[in-house]
Motif scaffolding. Structure first.
Motif, PDB file in Angstrom:
ATOM      1  N   GLU A 194       0.832  -1.382   0.114  1.00  0.00           N
ATOM      2  CA  GLU A 194       0.223   0.072  -0.064  1.00  0.00           C
ATOM      3  C   GLU A 194       0.706   1.624  -0.131  1.00  0.00           C
ATOM      4  N   VAL A 195       2.403   1.030   0.449  1.00  0.00           N
ATOM      5  CA  VAL A 195       3.016   2.033   0.371  1.00  0.00           C
ATOM      6  C   VAL A 195       3.802   2.730  -0.372  1.00  0.00           C
ATOM      7  N   LEU A 196       4.045   1.337  -1.022  1.00  0.00           N
ATOM      8  CA  LEU A 196       4.824   1.133  -2.485  1.00  0.00           C
ATOM      9  C   LEU A 196       4.197   1.409  -3.689  1.00  0.00           C
ATOM     10  N   HIS A 197       3.091   1.518  -3.252  1.00  0.00           N
ATOM     11  CA  HIS A 197       1.978   1.319  -4.444  1.00  0.00           C
ATOM     12  C   HIS A 197       1.026   2.325  -4.435  1.00  0.00           C
ATOM     13  N   PRO A 198       0.434   3.940  -3.577  1.00  0.00           N
ATOM     14  CA  PRO A 198      -0.542   4.481  -3.249  1.00  0.00           C
ATOM     15  C   PRO A 198      -0.674   4.987  -3.763  1.00  0.00           C
ATOM     16  N   TYR A 199      -2.209   4.802  -4.350  1.00  0.00           N
ATOM     17  CA  TYR A 199      -3.327   6.005  -4.654  1.00  0.00           C
ATOM     18  C   TYR A 199      -2.961   5.095  -6.868  1.00  0.00           C
ATOM     19  N   PRO A 200      -3.756   4.244  -6.103  1.00  0.00           N
ATOM     20  CA  PRO A 200      -3.772   3.894  -7.532  1.00  0.00           C
ATOM     21  C   PRO A 200      -5.088   4.467  -8.322  1.00  0.00           C
TER      22      PRO A 200
END
Length: 452
Positions: free
Chosen positions: A243-249
């Motif tokens: 969730e931190v490495l791939h934020p705000y899809p």
């Protein structure tokens, strides 16, 4: 003439929201002549002189909102924002509807995140421009401002969209506190630390902008928050949470292209996408995601960001010609990886860690055929750093236009982001990985360390 925001028009909106009625000519002249220190100081003087915006003082805004009963508009904007200062028109005062809406808010301009309350102000920190609409008790009504490319904002924001977000937030304010429960999800769980300067990599920064000293150097930029969050885990020898490495899809990642002129109207649906399977149609207005009312595309992005990486069944209420409907969006484990993070500033950190400073781009099909490549992995070295830890790949012999066909024994890492995920899951600082390249058709093997 279309009022969609291209890069220039978006820049105008950012300045409008940031400096109120300041002259565009002044901004352009300042950008050409002044260093960053001077730009930051002059910006403060200009804004304070107009009296239209509260400058870097959220406590004053809360107090004024309590006394007036107005909602609060907070504009977070990095200075100088190079993407936002490409101006050549005088549109600032030309939209009376936008001005009328702004007049109904207590307006605050924030140019540094030092001391920012991260329990309230959670947003996509790879942005250089973000807007919050909230109540004096810090209940968030909505957000505005998003992008899916480093410099191109077309399709993600518009003047109409900004006005729509302001109008919808005013409606939520008028209905408050009866709607308090539906707004609860717009405030996220507490982050690792309550404010940016408390993160280990930012403890050398003060909790306020240092106008008595070197104010520009004292500033904590938006993107530095995201970097500090990732560093917090990585430096402790832990995997960075997905969730931190791939934020705000972005909504595009699930197959939805939204019309930037409206709060959240579907412009197109990608064939075979998760959105298509859920039954979304062109013209649908997204009203809520998991009961959160939406005022903008950024709101939709925020709601998606609350969905865990392991996936979920997501309830989305829509309105179409035949009436309101509730659709269920099925997101599987790993769905966050559908989004392409390569435009994000945060990718530079992962390029240092996993790629020794390389920036990698996939070859298109014609290039693959020309080189007769059989490997599913074919990433061209678009750039390789030459300074500090970003020079690691260069020192190992990697050059621009080398083609990466295998990384750490894997030949199925199709995107640069796939390498980031592989390293995050499988490696820690100090490990070493081998990479296989093609240069002028001849194979080469290079070894680099995984870095902090």
């Amino acid at each position: 003439m279309s009022r969609f925001l291209d890069v220039r028009a978006y820049a105008l909106t950012a300045v409008f929201l940031s400096v109120g009625l300041a002259s565009l000519a002044d901004v352009r002249e300042a950008d050409a002549k002044e260093d960053r220190e001077t730009i930051v100081r002059n910006d403060r003087e200009r804004v304070l002189a107009t009296g239209y915006w509260i400058y870097n003082d959220l406590d004053a805004a809360y107090e004024q909102a309590r006394q007036s009963g107005k909602p609060i508009l907070v504009v977070l904007r990095c200075l100088p924002c190079e993407e936002c200062v490409k101006l050549d028109d005088d549109l600032v005062e030309s939209d009376p509807e936008l001005k009328r809406l702004l007049d109904q808010y207590v307006r605050v301009r924030v140019v540094g995140t030092n001391g920012l309350d991260l329990d309230v102000f959670q947003y996509d920190t790879d942005q250089s421009f973000a807007v919050f609409m909230l109540n004096a008790d810090k209940t968030v009504y909505g957000r505005f401002g998003t992008r899916s490319h480093r410099t191109e904002w077309l399709g993600d924001v518009s003047l109409e969209g900004m006005a729509a977000a302001l109008r919808e937030s005013l409606k939520l304010h008028e209905a408050y506190p009866a709607n308090r429960e539906s707004l609860a999800g717009k405030t996220g769980d507490p982050l690792e630390f309550a404010s940016p300067e408390k993160y280990p990599t930012l403890t050398d920064r003060p909790d306020h902008l240092d106008y008595a000293g070197q104010v520009a150097k004292s500033c904590i930029h938006c993107h530095q928050i995201g970097e500090a969050r990732r560093d917090y885990y990585w430096q402790k020898g832990q995997s960075i949470p997905e969730e931190v490495l791939h934020p705000y899809p972005h909504p595009k990642s699930i197959g939805l292209v939204l019309d930037a002129r409206y709060p959240a109207r579907v412009k197109s649906v990608a064939k075979g996408s998760a959105a298509a399977k859920a039954g979304f149609q062109v013209g649908d207005d997204l009203l809520s995601i998991e009961s959160q009312p939406l005022v903008s595309m950024a709101d939709a992005q925020w709601a998606l960001n609350q969905i865990p990486a392991k996936g979920a069944e997501v309830e989305i209420k829509t309105r179409r010609a035949e009436g309101a409907q509730t659709l269920t969006l099925s997101l599987p484990d790993g769905w966050r990886r559908w989004d392409d993070p390569s435009w994000r500033v945060s990718s530079w950190m992962m390029r240092r860690i996993a790629c020794g400073g390389m920036r990698l781009l996939p070859l298109d099909e014609s290039e693959r055929q020309k080189l007769k490549l059989q490997s599913p992995m074919a990433l061209r070295v678009a750039n390789v750093g030459k300074y500090g830890l970003h020079a690691t790949a260069h020192k190992a012999g990697v050059r621009v236009d080398d083609i990466l066909i295998e990384y750490d024994g894997q030949s199925d890492l199709i995107r640069e982001a796939d390498i980031f995920d592989h390293v995050n899951e499988q490696h820690r600082p100090g490990d070493r990985v081998q990479m296989k390249f093609l240069r002028n058709g001849r194979p080469r093997t290079v070894e680099i360390p995984i870095q902090k």
